[in-house]
Design a protein around this motif. Structure first.
Motif, short mmCIF file in Angstrom:
data_model
loop_
_atom_site.label_atom_id
_atom_site.label_comp_id
_atom_site.label_asym_id
_atom_site.label_seq_id
_atom_site.Cartn_x
_atom_site.Cartn_y
_atom_site.Cartn_z
N GLU A 281 19.68 20.55 -24.77
CA GLU A 281 19.37 21.72 -24.40
C GLU A 281 20.07 22.53 -23.03
N LEU A 282 19.89 21.82 -22.01
CA LEU A 282 20.47 22.31 -20.98
C LEU A 282 21.96 22.29 -21.12
N THR A 283 22.36 21.24 -21.59
CA THR A 283 24.00 21.53 -22.02
C THR A 283 24.37 22.66 -22.69
N GLU A 284 23.67 22.89 -23.79
CA GLU A 284 23.88 24.09 -24.64
C GLU A 284 23.76 25.18 -23.87
N ALA A 285 22.90 25.30 -23.00
CA ALA A 285 22.46 26.83 -22.08
C ALA A 285 23.23 26.71 -20.95
N LYS A 286 24.42 25.54 -20.64
CA LYS A 286 25.33 25.68 -19.57
C LYS A 286 24.42 25.72 -18.41
N VAL A 287 23.56 24.97 -18.14
CA VAL A 287 22.89 24.56 -17.00
C VAL A 287 23.44 23.56 -16.22
N PRO A 288 23.77 23.58 -15.12
CA PRO A 288 24.42 22.41 -14.15
C PRO A 288 23.38 21.46 -13.88
N TYR A 289 23.00 20.36 -14.62
CA TYR A 289 22.07 19.66 -14.19
C TYR A 289 22.36 18.17 -13.96
N GLU A 290 21.59 17.30 -13.39
CA GLU A 290 21.76 16.03 -13.07
C GLU A 290 20.56 15.25 -13.44
N VAL A 291 20.87 14.05 -13.40
CA VAL A 291 19.77 13.13 -14.00
C VAL A 291 19.22 12.03 -12.86
N GLY A 292 17.99 12.17 -12.67
CA GLY A 292 17.45 10.93 -12.02
C GLY A 292 16.78 9.86 -12.73
N LYS A 293 16.85 8.64 -12.70
CA LYS A 293 16.07 7.77 -13.67
C LYS A 293 15.45 6.49 -12.84
N ALA A 294 14.42 6.02 -13.35
CA ALA A 294 13.67 4.83 -12.95
C ALA A 294 13.24 3.95 -14.15
N PHE B 212 17.15 17.61 -13.13
CA PHE B 212 17.08 18.43 -11.95
C PHE B 212 18.30 19.42 -11.94
N HIS B 213 18.24 20.61 -11.46
CA HIS B 213 19.53 21.44 -11.09
C HIS B 213 20.46 20.84 -10.10
N GLN B 214 21.54 20.79 -10.31
CA GLN B 214 22.69 20.06 -9.19
C GLN B 214 22.60 20.74 -7.81
N ASP B 215 22.46 22.04 -8.08
CA ASP B 215 22.48 23.04 -6.54
C ASP B 215 21.23 23.36 -5.96
N THR B 216 20.16 23.38 -6.75
CA THR B 216 18.98 23.92 -6.05
C THR B 216 18.03 22.75 -6.19
N LEU B 217 18.43 21.74 -6.78
CA LEU B 217 17.49 20.43 -6.86
C LEU B 217 16.09 20.75 -7.77
N GLY C 193 8.85 28.20 -6.01
CA GLY C 193 9.84 28.04 -4.76
C GLY C 193 10.26 26.52 -4.54
N ASP C 194 10.17 26.11 -3.03
CA ASP C 194 10.68 24.95 -2.95
C ASP C 194 9.95 23.63 -3.20
N ALA C 195 8.49 24.21 -3.60
CA ALA C 195 7.50 23.18 -3.83
C ALA C 195 7.95 22.26 -5.13
N ASN C 196 8.90 23.08 -5.89
CA ASN C 196 9.33 22.39 -7.09
C ASN C 196 11.02 22.08 -7.18
N THR C 197 11.00 20.97 -6.38
CA THR C 197 12.29 20.42 -6.36
C THR C 197 12.18 18.80 -6.10
N LEU C 198 13.29 18.09 -6.24
CA LEU C 198 13.37 16.80 -6.51
C LEU C 198 12.78 16.07 -5.04
N LYS C 199 13.00 16.83 -3.89
CA LYS C 199 12.50 16.52 -2.61
C LYS C 199 11.40 16.19 -2.31
N TYR C 200 10.42 16.87 -3.43
CA TYR C 200 8.94 16.61 -3.30
C TYR C 200 8.55 15.10 -3.30
#
Length: 463
Positions: A362-375, A397-402, A429-436
């Motif tokens: 769905e993200l690919t079809e919407a042309k959203v630049p995402y990346e993947v983190g796996k465990a 997650f978004h490649q640019d904003t995380l 805001g910033d609370a919703n990023t991979l850095k959390y």
């Protein structure tokens, strides 16, 4: 015939009806609720969510016992019959009924047992099992009558070896072989349960993949683990006929295949419970699947008549139904409400699956630049300790904003693990990023720690 006057009358005691009735009662309204069965709880408690998940838990324990080397010191693997396992699950149903019955008494909600039918837009007739009749007059009415399995007319469900997802719970033997038609959520869950009991299952899917709304990797993983436990998945098939005899069932597919099994389970589609409501008396019409249309306030075409839960269709989940009932009642009480749209998916296969937010496709079809983190669970200490090493957590997650865009999880306790990611995704805001997840200390060892591992894995792809 006795006539009773109420502020709110709710039809159905499943999750949607229960939450609507209790919410109205807690805000000082005079409330009645109608249930056609002898006990409260609706399909969720008696035929759907609770019994199937309790049954799954028992099967999961059996599988753990039979595969854990430690238990071999005290005996060989054991075989358990379906009726015996189901009997153990009924204790949960009884506890749920007792608890929910208490809710109505404590909140002084009048409970009527019987079949409800509209006399006019403000009046319901309730016929009990002794053919007695009560008349309920209400300012507001909530229809939360739920759904039942769709049963095609050309299949004889009266045959003792042909079942739907309701009647399968009364199965009084353990078949050696089982054909399940329908590889949706219910079909996949029962394929897991029966294969866990050692039954050879043919799972007939009329599409080209399992649960196509899922993340592709997770759908593939589910297929692999079903097959690993002896399930034969047949894609792109439709049935031509289903015929039962004294010793089993013969299923003929339109592709020409013929399959024989000890029993047959139909798990393809559900129908809203609206046919006995007398909707024609008030000018409401259900669609071809027995479902009612509502607006963003959960109002039907008649402004003071609301509907919530399975009877309105998507997503047909107990979790969503509870929220829908609550919010439909908030609207009729003129209180702040929301239309339920962001709903997590919980699929109780073995292992289970859970997701929230869009998947990679769905993200690919919407042309959203995402990346993947796996465990991968096999790499976490807690999973190694418990032995439940199958599965993974995937963060999109978004490649640019995380910004976290989606969470997808497969494995033991996936439906619990997911809610950590869901909570962070819904922050502002910033609370919703991979850095959390990288900047938060997790208990060790826990399954929750998979978020830290997946986040670090994702950041390594970006920086």
């Amino acid at each position: 015939m006795a006539v009773h006057n109420y502020d709110v009358v709710v039809i159905g005691t499943g999750p949607a009806g229960e939450s609507a009735a209790i919410n109205a009662a807690k805000h000082g309204k005079r409330v009645a609720i109608i249930e056609k069965q002898a006990q409260v709880g609706g399909n969720c408690t008696h035929w759907g969510t609770i019994p199937s998940k309790a049954l799954r838990h028992q099967v999961k324990q059996i599988m753990a016992f039979n595969t854990n080397r430690m238990f071999r010191d005290i005996g060989e693997p054991r075989w358990f019959s379906f009726p015996k396992v189901m009997e153990r699950s009924r204790g949960t149903i009884d506890k749920q009924v007792e608890m929910r019955t208490t809710f109505y008494a404590r909140n002084r909600i009048d409970l009527f047992h019987g079949v409800a039918r509209f006399k006019d837009e403000n009046t319901l007739l309730v016929r009990d099992r002794q053919e007695g009749m009560e008349e309920l007059v209400a300012k507001k009415i909530v229809i939360s009558t739920g759904s039942r399995p769709y049963r095609p007319a050309d299949i004889n469900f009266r045959h003792p070896r042909i079942y739907c997802s309701d009647t399968i719970l009364s199965l009084n033997h353990t078949p050696r072989t089982l054909v399940i038609f329908g590889a949706g959520v219910i079909g996949c869950e029962y394929a897991s349960i029966f294969s866990g009991l050692g039954v050879k299952v043919d799972l007939i899917n009329n599409r080209d993949s399992l649960l196509s709304f899922l993340d592709g990797e997770i759908s593939d993983a589910l297929s692999y683990h079903l097959r690993k436990h002896g399930v034969l998945v047949r894609h792109n098939e439709e049935y031509d006929s289903v015929e039962g005899d004294e010793s089993g069932v013969v299923v003929r597919l339109k592709s020409g295949k013929k399959i024989r099994a000890d029993a047959f389970l139909w798990a393809n589609g559900r129908t809203g419970n609206t046919d006995s409501l007398g909707l024609e008396n008030i000018g409401l019409t259900a669609n071809g699947r027995g479902q009612l249309s509502v607006d963003e306030h959960y109002r039907t075409e008649i402004a003071h008549i609301y509907a919530a839960g399975d009877v309105i269709g998507w997503p047909s989940l107990a979790s969503a139904a509870y929220d829908q009932g609550l919010n439909s009642c908030n609207e009729l009480l003129d209180k702040e409400f929301r239309f339920v749209s962001d709903v997590p998916t919980g699929i109780y296969t073995i292992p289970e699956i859970s997701s929230f937010g869009p998947n990679e496709r769905e993200l690919t079809e919407a042309k959203v630049p995402y990346e993947v983190g796996k465990a991968f669970f096999k790499d976490t200490a807690r999973a190694q300790i418990t032995g439940d090493t199958v599965g993974m957590l995937k963060i999109l997650f978004h490649q640019d904003t995380l910004e976290i865009l989606g969470i997808h999880c497969f494995g033991d306790q996936a439906s619990e693990i997911l809610h950590i990611g869901q909570a962070i995704m819904q922050q502002k805001g910033d609370a919703n990023t991979l850095k959390y997840f990288v900047n938060t200390t997790f208990n060790y060892p826990t399954m929750a720690e998979a978020y830290r591992v997946a986040a670090q894995n994702g950041l390594n792809r970006v920086f």
